[in-house]
Design a protein around this motif. Structure first.
Motif, mmCIF file in Angstrom:
data_model
loop_
_atom_site.group_PDB
_atom_site.id
_atom_site.type_symbol
_atom_site.label_atom_id
_atom_site.label_comp_id
_atom_site.label_asym_id
_atom_site.label_seq_id
_atom_site.Cartn_x
_atom_site.Cartn_y
_atom_site.Cartn_z
ATOM 1 N N ASP A 280 0.355 -5.839 -49.209
ATOM 2 C CA ASP A 280 0.682 -6.897 -48.246
ATOM 3 C C ASP A 280 0.740 -8.258 -48.933
ATOM 4 N N MET A 281 -0.227 -8.500 -49.824
ATOM 5 C CA MET A 281 -0.266 -9.787 -50.513
ATOM 6 C C MET A 281 0.914 -9.940 -51.471
ATOM 7 N N VAL A 282 1.244 -8.869 -52.182
ATOM 8 C CA VAL A 282 2.395 -8.926 -53.094
ATOM 9 C C VAL A 282 3.681 -9.181 -52.317
ATOM 10 N N GLU A 283 3.822 -8.530 -51.161
ATOM 11 C CA GLU A 283 5.004 -8.778 -50.330
ATOM 12 C C GLU A 283 5.037 -10.217 -49.839
ATOM 13 N N ALA A 284 3.867 -10.751 -49.458
ATOM 14 C CA ALA A 284 3.805 -12.146 -49.014
ATOM 15 C C ALA A 284 4.261 -13.084 -50.125
ATOM 16 N N LEU A 285 3.851 -12.808 -51.367
ATOM 17 C CA LEU A 285 4.242 -13.657 -52.498
ATOM 18 C C LEU A 285 5.734 -13.532 -52.801
ATOM 19 N N SER A 286 6.339 -12.393 -52.432
ATOM 20 C CA SER A 286 7.777 -12.215 -52.687
ATOM 21 C C SER A 286 8.622 -13.128 -51.809
ATOM 22 N N TYR A 287 8.025 -13.687 -50.756
ATOM 23 C CA TYR A 287 8.740 -14.637 -49.901
ATOM 24 C C TYR A 287 8.594 -16.072 -50.403
ATOM 25 N N LYS A 288 8.000 -16.243 -51.571
ATOM 26 C CA LYS A 288 7.839 -17.582 -52.140
ATOM 27 C C LYS A 288 8.556 -17.623 -53.483
ATOM 28 N N THR A 289 9.862 -17.697 -53.461
ATOM 29 C CA THR A 289 10.666 -17.821 -54.674
ATOM 30 C C THR A 289 11.414 -19.136 -54.615
ATOM 31 N N TYR A 290 11.379 -19.877 -55.691
ATOM 32 C CA TYR A 290 12.039 -21.181 -55.731
ATOM 33 C C TYR A 290 13.182 -21.129 -56.730
ATOM 34 N N GLY A 291 14.257 -21.815 -56.389
ATOM 35 C CA GLY A 291 15.460 -21.781 -57.223
ATOM 36 C C GLY A 291 15.216 -22.215 -58.646
ATOM 37 N N VAL A 292 14.344 -23.199 -58.874
ATOM 38 C CA VAL A 292 14.108 -23.686 -60.230
ATOM 39 C C VAL A 292 13.286 -22.693 -61.047
ATOM 40 N N ASP A 293 12.673 -21.699 -60.370
ATOM 41 C CA ASP A 293 11.891 -20.702 -61.082
ATOM 42 C C ASP A 293 12.706 -19.448 -61.406
ATOM 43 N N ARG A 294 13.929 -19.380 -60.888
ATOM 44 C CA ARG A 294 14.738 -18.175 -61.066
ATOM 45 C C ARG A 294 15.737 -18.383 -62.196
ATOM 46 N N HIS A 295 16.006 -17.348 -62.956
ATOM 47 C CA HIS A 295 16.987 -17.419 -64.042
ATOM 48 C C HIS A 295 18.132 -16.475 -63.682
ATOM 49 N N TRP A 296 19.259 -17.063 -63.315
ATOM 50 C CA TRP A 296 20.406 -16.277 -62.853
ATOM 51 C C TRP A 296 21.351 -16.017 -64.007
ATOM 52 N N ARG A 297 21.983 -14.847 -63.956
ATOM 53 C CA ARG A 297 22.971 -14.541 -65.010
ATOM 54 C C ARG A 297 24.295 -15.201 -64.681
#
Length: 423
Positions: A406-423
């Motif tokens: 449950d906690m891991v799923e909750a953290l999956s809803y906290k993604t920020y664009g500056v933290d993501r590396h897109w191809r």
């Protein structure tokens, strides 16, 4: 360019069918592939010219691409199109020639090799079923006009995020390329909100001078200035107390507007008025808008992306309990999920539960959070909102104990664009 090609193809096909060229204003979703819509648009124009769209017959789903000579391009398989037609309440599916025949209960599937055949089948269906606009669904399925997510195929992660936002009063930010459905999802949030309690009705009535029928939902637009937000000494924000404030195109808002929103989220009052609302926002992930798209590369530099997100500001970003990327999906291949007919009543039950909880019950989950972060660091505010979200997830699963999943799923809803590396 696509619009011009479509006009030329339409004119050629209307001439081929010996029909006059109709004039119509058609709203196309931004950056959609015209080729997948041309057949449906052309048939709709032809049926409209014959006044057959006014017969109140059941809905028709049209799948396929059309050539300049009027032939319909064959498809090896229809994938989930029959089930999509069924869930949308369609009784007829016009499909291209296929190597594999398809059947579906309550949906008639007709494979057509050209537009003339498809038009003939649509005409026959509209005249035969005139006035039969009522939709017969499979037993146990919700009415397509009553379920909040009717007509929204795919985007299951974003749907779950909206449900959590409605049940927990969580601030939500959706980001991604234009045309993926962010605005549509935000406007759906209103349908998910739990009913007002007696205490909330009294509070809103004292503020607005009238008894509310439902939770208030207001929207701030980029052109709105200080005079619009604080007219005549009052405030725009106290009118949305216990409701939802929608702010689309977040990075296009005025800087002062964003600071004012952040201020009210923190202070929760305006003079003697209480101000407590759920913030629902959407934005592109980068200045060019292509971040997250597979067919088009993002041309922005890291510095441009950081500047883009800095328009929102770290203070306001930290107040979003949910920050989720919404990416394009192929509607013909995405699996169809069963929509819970009791979703609204479940949301209300979970909302009542979380209203009765104290902050201490969430603080007890902080040790579990620390073992689930996997190197990530969160502010105290973000940590508490993650614990609250994990508790909500457990509530929807009808469990009293919050698990690490449950906690891991909750953290999956906290993604920020500056933290993501897109191809």
């Amino acid at each position: 360019m696509q619009q011009k090609q479509f006009k030329l193809k339409a004119n050629a096909l209307f001439s081929l069918l010996g029909r006059p060229h109709p004039k119509a204003l058609i709203e196309i979703p931004p950056k959609k592939d015209f080729a997948t819509l041309e057949l449906a648009i052309l048939l709709a124009l032809l049926l409209s010219a014959d006044h057959l769209l006014e017969t109140s017959s059941p809905a028709i789903m049209i799948v396929g691409k059309i050539n300049l000579d009027g032939s319909i391009i064959p498809m090896p398989t229809l994938l989930d199109a029959p089930q999509a037609a069924l869930s949308s309440g369609c009784k007829l599916l016009i499909a291209p020639p296929s190597q594999h025949p398809h059947t579906c209960d309550n949906v008639k599937i007709i494979h057509c090799s050209d537009i003339a055949t498809a038009l003939q089948q649509c005409r026959r269906f509209a005249l035969k079923h005139e006035g039969e606009s009522s939709i017969i669904l499979e037993k146990g399925k919700p009415s397509p006009t009553s379920h909040p997510f009717t007509g929204i195929i795919g985007l299951e992660k974003a749907k779950k995020a909206l449900v959590l936002s409605a049940a927990g009063g969580l601030n939500i930010l959706l980001y991604g390329p234009p045309g993926v459905g962010k605005t549509l999802l935000l406007n759906t949030l209103e349908k998910l909100l739990p009913p007002l309690s007696e205490t909330e009705i009294e509070e809103i009535a004292r503020i607005r001078g009238e008894i509310p029928a439902k939770r208030p939902v207001l929207e701030i637009f980029p052109h709105m200035g200080e005079k619009d937000l604080h007219p005549g000494g009052s405030s725009f924000f106290h009118l949305v107390h216990k409701g939802v404030l929608i702010v689309d195109e977040l990075t296009n808002q005025k800087e002062r507007t964003l600071k004012t929103i952040s201020f009210f989220l923190e202070k929760r009052k305006y003079d003697s008025y209480p101000v407590s609302f759920t913030l629902a926002s959407a934005m592109n992930g980068c200045p060019c808008g292509n971040m997250g798209k597979e067919e088009e590369l993002c041309t922005c530099t890291e510095r441009q992306r950081e500047r883009h997100w800095n328009k929102v500001g770290s203070a306001l970003l930290d107040r979003f309990d949910i920050c989720l990327s919404v990416l394009p999906e192929n509607l013909m291949t995405v699996p169809l999920a069963y929509e819970d007919p009791d979703l609204l009543s479940t949301i209300t039950e979970v909302w009542i539960k979380q209203q009765q909880r104290s902050e201490l019950s969430y603080r007890k989950l902080l040790p579990l959070l620390s073992t689930s972060l996997q190197g990530r660091s969160l502010s105290m505010r973000a940590s508490m909102s993650a614990c609250k979200m994990a508790k909500l997830i457990a509530d929807f699963e009808k469990r009293d104990v919050v698990t690490r999943e449950d906690m891991v799923e909750a953290l999956s809803y906290k993604t920020y664009g500056v933290d993501r590396h897109w191809r």
